[in-house]
Motif scaffolding. Structure first.
Motif, PDB file in Angstrom:
ATOM      1  N   PRO A   1      22.618 100.968  -5.876  1.00  0.00           N
ATOM      2  CA  PRO A   1      22.669  99.881  -4.906  1.00  0.00           C
ATOM      3  C   PRO A   1      21.664 100.046  -3.763  1.00  0.00           C
ATOM      4  O   PRO A   1      21.094  99.063  -3.286  1.00  0.00           O
ATOM      5  N   GLN A   2      21.456 101.289  -3.343  1.00  0.00           N
ATOM      6  CA  GLN A   2      20.475 101.537  -2.276  1.00  0.00           C
ATOM      7  C   GLN A   2      19.076 101.152  -2.733  1.00  0.00           C
ATOM      8  O   GLN A   2      18.339 100.485  -1.988  1.00  0.00           O
ATOM      9  N   TYR A   3      18.701 101.538  -3.957  1.00  0.00           N
ATOM     10  CA  TYR A   3      17.365 101.194  -4.463  1.00  0.00           C
ATOM     11  C   TYR A   3      17.206  99.685  -4.592  1.00  0.00           C
ATOM     12  O   TYR A   3      16.150  99.136  -4.259  1.00  0.00           O
ATOM     13  N   LEU A   4      18.251  99.004  -5.056  1.00  0.00           N
ATOM     14  CA  LEU A   4      18.199  97.545  -5.168  1.00  0.00           C
ATOM     15  C   LEU A   4      18.065  96.894  -3.796  1.00  0.00           C
ATOM     16  O   LEU A   4      17.296  95.942  -3.616  1.00  0.00           O
ATOM     17  N   ALA A   5      18.808  97.408  -2.823  1.00  0.00           N
ATOM     18  CA  ALA A   5      18.769  96.858  -1.468  1.00  0.00           C
ATOM     19  C   ALA A   5      17.400  97.093  -0.817  1.00  0.00           C
ATOM     20  O   ALA A   5      16.867  96.209  -0.135  1.00  0.00           O
ATOM     21  N   GLN A   6      16.841  98.266  -1.025  1.00  0.00           N
ATOM     22  CA  GLN A   6      15.517  98.559  -0.475  1.00  0.00           C
ATOM     23  C   GLN A   6      14.465  97.647  -1.090  1.00  0.00           C
ATOM     24  O   GLN A   6      13.575  97.148  -0.383  1.00  0.00           O
ATOM     25  N   ALA A   7      14.583  97.433  -2.399  1.00  0.00           N
ATOM     26  CA  ALA A   7      13.634  96.550  -3.078  1.00  0.00           C
ATOM     27  C   ALA A   7      13.783  95.114  -2.592  1.00  0.00           C
ATOM     28  O   ALA A   7      12.786  94.400  -2.408  1.00  0.00           O
ATOM     29  N   ALA A   8      15.029  94.693  -2.367  1.00  0.00           N
ATOM     30  CA  ALA A   8      15.269  93.352  -1.830  1.00  0.00           C
ATOM     31  C   ALA A   8      14.637  93.201  -0.448  1.00  0.00           C
ATOM     32  O   ALA A   8      13.960  92.208  -0.163  1.00  0.00           O
ATOM     33  N   GLN A   9      14.842  94.188   0.398  1.00  0.00           N
ATOM     34  CA  GLN A   9      14.293  94.171   1.757  1.00  0.00           C
ATOM     35  C   GLN A   9      12.764  94.077   1.732  1.00  0.00           C
ATOM     36  O   GLN A   9      12.168  93.367   2.542  1.00  0.00           O
ATOM     37  N   SER A  10      12.152  94.763   0.775  1.00  0.00           N
ATOM     38  CA  SER A  10      10.683  94.826   0.724  1.00  0.00           C
ATOM     39  C   SER A  10      10.043  93.479   0.417  1.00  0.00           C
ATOM     40  O   SER A  10       8.880  93.257   0.748  1.00  0.00           O
ATOM     41  N   ILE A  11      10.804  92.565  -0.219  1.00  0.00           N
ATOM     42  CA  ILE A  11      10.241  91.243  -0.542  1.00  0.00           C
ATOM     43  C   ILE A  11      10.956  90.114   0.204  1.00  0.00           C
ATOM     44  O   ILE A  11      10.739  88.941  -0.073  1.00  0.00           O
ATOM     45  N   GLY A  12      11.843  90.476   1.121  1.00  0.00           N
ATOM     46  CA  GLY A  12      12.550  89.465   1.909  1.00  0.00           C
ATOM     47  C   GLY A  12      13.689  88.790   1.173  1.00  0.00           C
ATOM     48  O   GLY A  12      14.133  87.702   1.569  1.00  0.00           O
ATOM     49  N   ALA A  13      14.177  89.420   0.104  1.00  0.00           N
ATOM     50  CA  ALA A  13      15.288  88.856  -0.664  1.00  0.00           C
ATOM     51  C   ALA A  13      16.625  89.279  -0.059  1.00  0.00           C
ATOM     52  O   ALA A  13      16.696  90.180   0.770  1.00  0.00           O
ATOM     53  N   ALA A  14      17.694  88.632  -0.514  1.00  0.00           N
ATOM     54  CA  ALA A  14      19.055  89.013  -0.117  1.00  0.00           C
ATOM     55  C   ALA A  14      19.698  89.775  -1.272  1.00  0.00           C
ATOM     56  O   ALA A  14      19.280  89.651  -2.427  1.00  0.00           O
ATOM     57  N   ILE A  15      20.712  90.570  -0.957  1.00  0.00           N
ATOM     58  CA  ILE A  15      21.458  91.271  -1.999  1.00  0.00           C
ATOM     59  C   ILE A  15      22.954  91.015  -1.839  1.00  0.00           C
ATOM     60  O   ILE A  15      23.486  91.047  -0.724  1.00  0.00           O
ATOM     61  N   LEU A  16      23.589  90.714  -2.958  1.00  0.00           N
ATOM     62  CA  LEU A  16      25.051  90.580  -3.014  1.00  0.00           C
ATOM     63  C   LEU A  16      25.568  91.760  -3.826  1.00  0.00           C
ATOM     64  O   LEU A  16      25.140  91.974  -4.957  1.00  0.00           O
ATOM     65  N   HIS A  17      26.465  92.524  -3.243  1.00  0.00           N
ATOM     66  CA  HIS A  17      26.935  93.769  -3.852  1.00  0.00           C
ATOM     67  C   HIS A  17      28.453  93.754  -3.963  1.00  0.00           C
ATOM     68  O   HIS A  17      29.153  93.476  -2.990  1.00  0.00           O
ATOM     69  N   ILE A  18      28.964  94.036  -5.164  1.00  0.00           N
ATOM     70  CA  ILE A  18      30.407  94.018  -5.391  1.00  0.00           C
ATOM     71  C   ILE A  18      31.007  95.387  -5.091  1.00  0.00           C
ATOM     72  O   ILE A  18      30.541  96.402  -5.609  1.00  0.00           O
ATOM     73  N   SER A  19      32.052  95.405  -4.267  1.00  0.00           N
ATOM     74  CA  SER A  19      32.739  96.656  -3.941  1.00  0.00           C
ATOM     75  C   SER A  19      34.230  96.519  -4.275  1.00  0.00           C
ATOM     76  O   SER A  19      34.622  95.643  -5.041  1.00  0.00           O
ATOM     77  N   THR A  20      35.049  97.370  -3.680  1.00  0.00           N
ATOM     78  CA  THR A  20      36.410  97.550  -4.190  1.00  0.00           C
ATOM     79  C   THR A  20      37.438  97.827  -3.098  1.00  0.00           C
ATOM     80  O   THR A  20      37.091  98.301  -2.007  1.00  0.00           O
ATOM     81  N   ASP A  21      38.705  97.569  -3.444  1.00  0.00           N
ATOM     82  CA  ASP A  21      39.829  97.916  -2.572  1.00  0.00           C
ATOM     83  C   ASP A  21      39.989  99.428  -2.416  1.00  0.00           C
ATOM     84  O   ASP A  21      40.634  99.893  -1.481  1.00  0.00           O
ATOM     85  N   TYR A  22      39.395 100.204  -3.308  1.00  0.00           N
ATOM     86  CA  TYR A  22      39.537 101.664  -3.277  1.00  0.00           C
ATOM     87  C   TYR A  22      38.839 102.310  -2.079  1.00  0.00           C
ATOM     88  O   TYR A  22      38.973 103.516  -1.876  1.00  0.00           O
ATOM     89  N   VAL A  23      38.101 101.525  -1.297  1.00  0.00           N
ATOM     90  CA  VAL A  23      37.509 102.093  -0.077  1.00  0.00           C
ATOM     91  C   VAL A  23      38.580 102.329   0.985  1.00  0.00           C
ATOM     92  O   VAL A  23      38.343 103.031   1.968  1.00  0.00           O
TER      93      VAL A  23
END
Length: 292
Positions: A83-105
Motif C-alpha cells: 500500500p505504501q508503494y501504491l500511495a507513493q506512486a499515486a502521489q508522484s502523478i497527482g492521483a488519489a488512492i482508495l485503500h481497504i482496511s479492517t475492523d481488526y485495527v
C-alpha cells in the motif's frame, strides 16, 4: 476516469472490476498478484507511470488472519509495504488512492460502535499490519481514502456464508461463536461504495479525503448470522433442513489469532459525506444459491 485496481480476483476486487467496467468514460486496469506484485516497488512504479491512473483502488491484502501470526514478514509486506508503494506512486502523478482496511485495527472491547476517530489497538499481526498500511498510505499520499470494513462475504472467494452452507449439508448441529459481534458486509456493496467515492473524487470534491467506516446492519453475532443464513437457505430450498445452531464462547473455539469481541463499526460519517448507506446484508442473501 482511469482506475487501477489491485487484488482484482479477491471478493471486493472482483465486484469492483465488474461494476466499474459498466461505467462509461472509465478505463479500468484490473490486476491480481500474478500481474502486479504490489510488494515490488519497481513494478508498482512502472505500472502506475505507464497507465497514469486518476485513482488507484487497493483491494489486495493478506487476509489469512490465523496464518498471519506465523507469516509476519509476508503480512507486513502485503498489508503495509505494498500500500505504501501504491500511495507513493499515486502521489508522484497527482492521483488519489482508495485503500481497504479492517475492523481488526481496533482492540474490540468497546461498548457500542467504533467511530473513525476511536483509538486503534490491534491485537494480532493481521490487524497490526493493516494499521501500519493505513498509516503508510496516509503519510505517502495527500489524496487518500481509507475504508475500514468487516465480516466480508460475497459470491467469489472463501467466506463465512460459503462455509456455513457447506457445513449445513453434512451436520445436524453446529457450534458457532456467539460472543463476537459485528456487521456482515456484502462485497458487492463495498464495491458500490468505492464506485460512489471514486466518482465523487473525480468530480473534484477534495474535502472528503480521510478514514471512513463501511459495514453492514443490523449488527449480529456469528451464531445469529449463521442462523439467518440457514433460514434463508431453507426458504430458498438450497438446503432441506437447518442445522441446530449452538452459540459457543470464544474460549470454546480457540484460534491462533485473537478476534475482536466487538467489530461494530459506526457508518454515519460515510452516509453524511457520500450519502452511502450501510450494507443491507440480509438483502444480499436473497439469492443464496449464488454462494454454493
Amino acid at each position: 476516469m482511469r482506475v487501477l485496481i489491485t487484488g482484482c480476483h479477491g471478493q471486493v476486487g472482483y465486484c469492483l472490476t465488474e461494476q466499474l467496467a459498466k461505467n462509461e468514460n472509465t478505463r479500468v486496469l484490473a490486476l491480481d498478484k500474478e500481474h502486479l506484485d504490489i510488494t515490488n516497488q519497481e513494478a508498482v512504479e512502472a505500472t502506475v507511470a505507464e497507465f497514469k491512473p486518476t485513482i488507484i483502488i487497493n483491494a489486495a491484502a493478506h487476509t489469512a488472519v490465523d496464518k498471519a501470526e506465523e507469516e509476519v514478514e509476508l503480512s507486513y509486506a502485503i498489508n503495509r509495504d505494498g500500500p505504501q508503494y501504491l500511495a507513493q506512486a499515486a502521489q508522484s502523478i497527482g492521483a488519489a488512492i482508495l485503500h481497504i482496511s479492517t475492523d481488526y485495527v481496533f482492540e474490540g472491547n468497546k461498548e457500542g460502535e467504533y467511530a473513525e476517530s476511536d483509538t486503534t489497538n490491534p491485537q494480532g499481526v493481521y490487524g497490526g499490519s493493516k494499521l501500519a498500511g493505513e498509516i503508510a498510505v496516509a503519510k505517502a499520499c495527500d489524496k487518500h481514502i481509507i475504508l475500514r470494513t468487516a465480516w466480508v462475504f460475497g459470491e467469489q472467494g472463501n467466506n463465512f456464508v460459503k462455509t456455513m452452507l457447506r457445513l449445513a449439508k453434512t451436520h445436524d448441529s453446529l457450534g458457532i461463536v456467539g460472543d463476537q459481534f459485528g456487521g456482515p458486509t456484502y462485497a458487492g456493496d463495498i464495491a458500490a461504495a468505492l464506485v460512489v467515492i471514486t466518482k465523487t473524487i473525480c468530480n473534484g470534491e477534495s474535502d472528503k479525503f480521510g478514514i471512513y467506516h463501511f459495514s453492514g446492519l443490523p449488527h449480529v453475532s456469528w451464531s445469529q448470522f449463521a442462523q439467518v443464513i440457514f433460514d434463508e437457505a431453507v426458504e430458498q430450498a438450497v438446503i432441506q433442513q437447518s442445522p441446530t445452531v449452538n452459540a459457543i464462547t470464544t474460549e470454546e473455539y480457540p484460534t491462533p489469532a485473537k478476534r475482536p469481541a466487538n467489530s461494530k463499526l459506526d457508518t454515519r460519517l460515510i452516509t453524511e459525506k457520500f450519502a452511502i448507506q450501510a450494507s443491507d446484508w440480509k438483502l444480499a442473501l436473497g439469492n443464496i444459491e449464488a454462494y454454493t
